[in-house]
Design an enzyme around this catalytic site. Sequence first.
Site, short mmCIF file in Angstrom:
data_model
loop_
_atom_site.label_atom_id
_atom_site.label_comp_id
_atom_site.label_asym_id
_atom_site.label_seq_id
_atom_site.Cartn_x
_atom_site.Cartn_y
_atom_site.Cartn_z
N GLU A 24 22.02 13.74 -1.44
CA GLU A 24 21.43 13.67 -2.79
C GLU A 24 21.70 12.32 -3.48
OE1 GLU A 24 23.76 15.75 -1.72
OE2 GLU A 24 25.38 16.02 -3.15
N GLU A 30 30.33 12.01 -19.59
CA GLU A 30 31.16 13.20 -19.43
C GLU A 30 31.72 13.67 -20.78
OE1 GLU A 30 33.25 13.00 -15.79
OE2 GLU A 30 34.63 14.60 -16.29
N LYS A 36 35.20 8.59 -0.45
CA LYS A 36 34.02 7.90 -0.99
C LYS A 36 33.05 7.50 0.11
CE LYS A 36 35.45 7.33 -5.42
NZ LYS A 36 34.89 8.07 -6.52
N GLU A 75 28.99 15.44 -22.38
CA GLU A 75 28.77 16.71 -21.69
C GLU A 75 29.78 17.76 -22.16
OE1 GLU A 75 29.21 16.49 -17.42
OE2 GLU A 75 28.47 18.53 -17.12
#
Lengths: 592, 401
Positions: free
Chosen positions: A372, A279, A364, A282
Amino acid sequence: MHSVTVNINGKECNAREGSTILMACKELGIDVPTLCYHPDLSIAGNCRVCVVEVEGWKTLVPACVTPITPNMVVRTDSTKVRKTRKLLVELILANHHNNCPECERNGNCELQDLAERYNIRFNRFQTDEKPESSVQVSSAIMRDNSKCIMCTRCVRTCEELQSVAVIKSVGRSSEIHIGTFDDKGLGDVACTQCGQCINHCPTGALYEKDETVPVWAALEDPEKIVIVQTAPAVRVGLEEALGLPIDHHTGKMAAALRRLGFNRVLDTDFSADLTIIEEGHELLFRLKDALVEKKEVPLPMITSCSPGWIKFIEHKHNDLLDNLSTCKSPQQMFGAIAKTYLCDKEGFDPAKIVSVSVMPCTAKKFEKDRPEMNDSGFKDVDYVITTRELARMIKEAGIDFDHLPVEKFDRFMGDSTGAAVIFGATGGVMEAALRTAYEIATGEEIPFKGLNVLPVRGFKGIKEASVLLPDEMAEGWEFLAGVTLKVAVAHGLANADKLLKAVKAGEAEYHFIEIMACPGGCLGGGGQPIPTDMEKRMERMRAIYAEDESLPLRKSHENPEIQLLYAEYLKEPLGHKSHHLLHTKYTKRDRF
Amino acid sequence: MEKKVLLAENQPEFGAGLEKALNMTPADVVYEVRDSGMKGRGGAGFPTGVKWNLAGAASSDVKYVICNADEGEPGTFKDRLLIEKYSERLIEGMAMGGYAIGGSCGIIYLRAEYPYLIPVLERARQNFLDRGLLGKNIRGSGFDFDIEIRPGAGAYVCGEETSLIESLEGKRGEPRNKPPYPVNSGYLDKPTIVNNVETFCAVPHIILNGSEWYTDLGVGDCTGTKLFSVSGDVERPGVYELPMGAPLKDLLELAGAEDIQAVQVGGASGATVPASGINRTLSFKDLPPGGSVIVFDSTINMVDVLENFMDFFVHESCGQCTPCREGNLRLMHAAQDIINGDLCCKACMAPYFELAEAMKISSKCGLGQTSANCFVDIVNNFVELSDECHCGEYRCEGGDE
Ligand SMILES: Cc1cc2nc3c(=O)[nH]c(=O)nc-3n(C[C@H](O)[C@H](O)[C@H](O)COP(=O)(O)O)c2cc1C
Ligand code: SF4
Ligand code: SF4
Ligand code: SF4
Ligand code: SF4
Ligand code: FES
C-alpha cells in the site's frame, strides 16, 4: 545487597553479595570474556567462556551464573582458566564458518575478538570440514547458521524483550540450530523484522539485508535524482557506527551524505513534525467524536510510527487495529510528499527520483515494501539503509567524517524542530504530540517546565502521564475543558504486549498510547550500531534531549517548512490530500 | 557377597516405614536418613539426608517430591526391576520424603520406554490409597500426599535432574544453571527433591531398622547396599545387590565373568577398568557405582567400544553448552582416527586429553562433565601410542602450546 570480602586473583576486594562473579569483576575492572551473556537478557550460561576457578570447587564455574559468596576465593587468570577458555574458543571456531574478511561483523565481532585475544593460530580440533554458509533471507533480516555459535542471545531477545518468540533452539546435540516453527523463513512467521536479534547477536549469524548496492548504483546513475532522508535516531548513532568519538554532529552527517553524492539531503525530522500535526489532530478529532458526537470511536488511539510494532499488532493483537492512528510513519509520509510536493517545488520528474532513507531500524525495510506504500503514484520510498549501512558507505567512500564541515539540510523538507528530534527516544512522539495538541486545543503552551514532559521520558518499560486540560479552551475545543488526558508509553514489544493486555482487560484506561518496538525507542533500534546496551542507549538518549533543548523551535507546528507545506499543498490537517498521501490502513496477519 | 535388603525375600510390610515415620517429627526422619550416610543411588552420589534437609529448610507452601525413574544409562535396568517388584516401596519412600521436607505432591518421571510400568505403579498407588497410606490426612497425621506418573521425554539427558524438571514443565529437556538448586527452586520454581528410584526404596528400610543398621551394611566407611545391573560378557547378567564398598571382583564372580578384558562401572560416563583393576571397590571413593556394570571380554576391540560410546554422547548431548556439544564430536572423531591409524603418537593425542579435561571442568551438566571419562580410560589402558610421531602433522610438532 551488602558488601562482602572476596579474594580475586590474590587480592582482597569488596563485592556485593549475590551479584554474579562477572558483575563483581566488571565493577573491579577485571576482564572476564563472555559470549552468551548480554546485559539486556536473562542468563543462559551456555558458552562457558566466562569460566573461572573458585576455591573448593572441583570444576570451573561460569562467572555469569555464579553468585558471589562471602570469602570466596576466585581466580580469573590461572593457567587452567586461560587454557580452558582458549580451548572453548577453538571448539567454537572448529564448527564456525570463519571467513572474517568477508563477514558482516568483521572488525566488530565478539567471537573474532576472542579468537584474537586467545591467540588462535591453529585449531587443534578442526577434525572435519567447516559448515557451509546457508543464508536465509527475509525482507530485512538475514540469518546464516554457519556463523551461529548457539549462544541463544537472539532467542532470548525475541522472547524476553519482544515477546515474539519466533526463533528457538531446534534439535539436539550436534544437530542443534536456531530455527523457526517448521524451519520456515522469518518472512513466513510472525517475526516483526525489528532486528533486535541482530543487535544482540555476538557474531555475523544475523544481519540486515544489505541495500547499499542499489543505493550506490543510483548515486552513480546520472539520470537519477537521488534524495535521502535521515531519521532522528541516526544522528546519535552514526559516529558510534563509524568508530569515532561521539559528538553527535547532525551537520557533519548532512555533509557526509552530500559527499556521497545525494542530490538532496533531507530530513525525516521534517516528516516527524508532519506526523505530529496529522496525528495530533487525529487524536483531537477522535476525542471530539467520542465526547461530543457520542460515537463509538476506537480509543485509546495508538501511535503507528514504528513498523516493527505495526507488524506485531497485526499478528498478535489484530482485534485492536482500529485503535492504531491511521498516520503513516514519518518515513512513509516523507516518501509520499517527496515524490509529489517536493517534485512540484523543485521541478523534478518523480519517475527519476530515487528515494533513500537512512533508518535506525530494520523493520523500515519491510515497511517500504508494503504494497500500500505507493500513494505518490510511485514506490514512496525506494531503499532503506540502516545507520550501520550508512557508516559502511561513508567508510567505503573514504570520507573523513571527523573533519567534515557542518552543513545544513536542503530546503523544503529539511527543517525540523526539537519535537521531531525526540521521536528518536521512547516517549518522544508522545511528548511532541502533547506539545502540539495541547496548544491547538488550549491556545497555551503545555504547562511543563521548559516544555519538557518528564513523566514520559526515561527507560521505564511502561510510563504513564495525565494532563489536566484547563477550563478555558481554544475555540472549537471547549468540550475538552476540564478533561484529564491520560496517556501511556511503552517501548520494547514485551512491554507493549503487557500494556495492550492490560488495556484489553480493562485494567487501564488511556486516551493515547505511544508504542515503539525497540527498547529505548528508535535510538535502540535494530539498525543501530552494535553493541547497543543500556549504557549506549542512555548516552544516545541524553544526546537526543540535548539536541531538542538546543533548538530554537521545539514544537512541530512551528516548523516553517511544515507551515509552507500546508499553506501551499496540503491545505489542512486530515484534509483530502493528507488522507490520500499521509494515512494508511492495516492488515490482519496470522498469529504465528 | 550378596546382601539383600532392597531385593530381600522377606520384606517388611509395604507401608510400615511410612507409618513409623509419621510417628516421628519430619526433622527426625531427615536426621535418620542423614545419619545413615546414604548417598543418592542415581549416580551423582549426593547425600540424600543433606538434600532433604535443604529442601525441608526452604520456606514454601508447595514442595515437590520427584522420583527419577528415567533410567537412561545404557546397561541399567535396576530401577525397572524395583518398580516391577516393589513399586509400593517406592511410593512409600516418596511419601516419606514428602513428610520429611513438608511436600505433598509426588511425581514419578518414568522412562519413555517403560510404559508398561504405568499400570503397575497405578495399581500400587491405588493400594496405598485404599489403605489410607496416600491421599488426604494420611493415618490421621494431618499429612497429605499423592503421586502422579508422568512419562519421560525419551532423551538420556532428561535424567539429569534439572533437565527432568524442565521436561516436566513442558520445555526442552535442557539442564538449568545452578544455582539455584532444585531444593530451593525446582519444579515450577518450588523447592523440590529429585531422587533415584533406588534411593526412595531404601528409605523405608532405613527408618524401620535405624541408621546404624544401615551404616553397618556397607564395607568400611561405605554405608548400605547397592544394586548393580550387570551385562555384557557374563554368564548370568542381571541385577545384584551388594554391600556398598564391596570389591568389583565379588560382583564379577556372582555374574560369572570369566574372560575379562575391561569392566565399565557406572555406565558410559563411568570408569573403564582393565582386568588388573578388579580388586578395586565399588564405592563413591573409588569406582563410583551408577547403575550399570558392563563386562567386555578379550574378543572386543575397546576402541570400537569407545567410538560407540562417543557416538552415544554426540547424540545425547542436549547441545546447549559448548564443551559438550562440540567436544564429544571431536572425541568421536579422535576415536575414529585411532581406528584408522591417523592418531599415532602421544603428541597427537595430547590435545584430546586437554579437551577431555576441559569438558570435565567446564560443561554445564553431568553429561558433558563425565562423557570424556571413557575416552581417557580407554585410551590410557587399551591404546598404544608411540613416543615418536609418524604422521608429521603440524599439530604433533607442537603447533600450539
Ligand atoms: C546425563 C544425566 C543422566 C542422568 N540420568 C539419571 C537417571 O536416569 N536416573 C537417575 O536417577 N539419575 C540420573 N541422573 C542423576 C540425576 O541428575 C540426579 O543426580 C539424581 O536423580 C539424584 O537422585 P539421587 O540423589 O537419589 O541419586 C542423571 C544425570 C545426568 C547428568
Ligand atoms: S562471525 Fe565473527 S568470527 Fe565469524 S566470520 Fe564473522 S567476523 Fe569472523
Ligand atoms: S527481527 Fe525481531 S521479531 Fe524477528 S526474530 Fe528478530 S527479534 Fe524476533
Ligand atoms: S544467531 Fe547469533 S545470537 Fe542467535 S544463537 Fe546464533 S550467534 Fe547467538
Ligand atoms: S553438558 Fe551437554 S547435556 Fe549438559 S547442558 Fe551441556 S550440552 Fe547439554
Ligand atoms: S558468558 Fe558465561 S557461560 Fe556464556
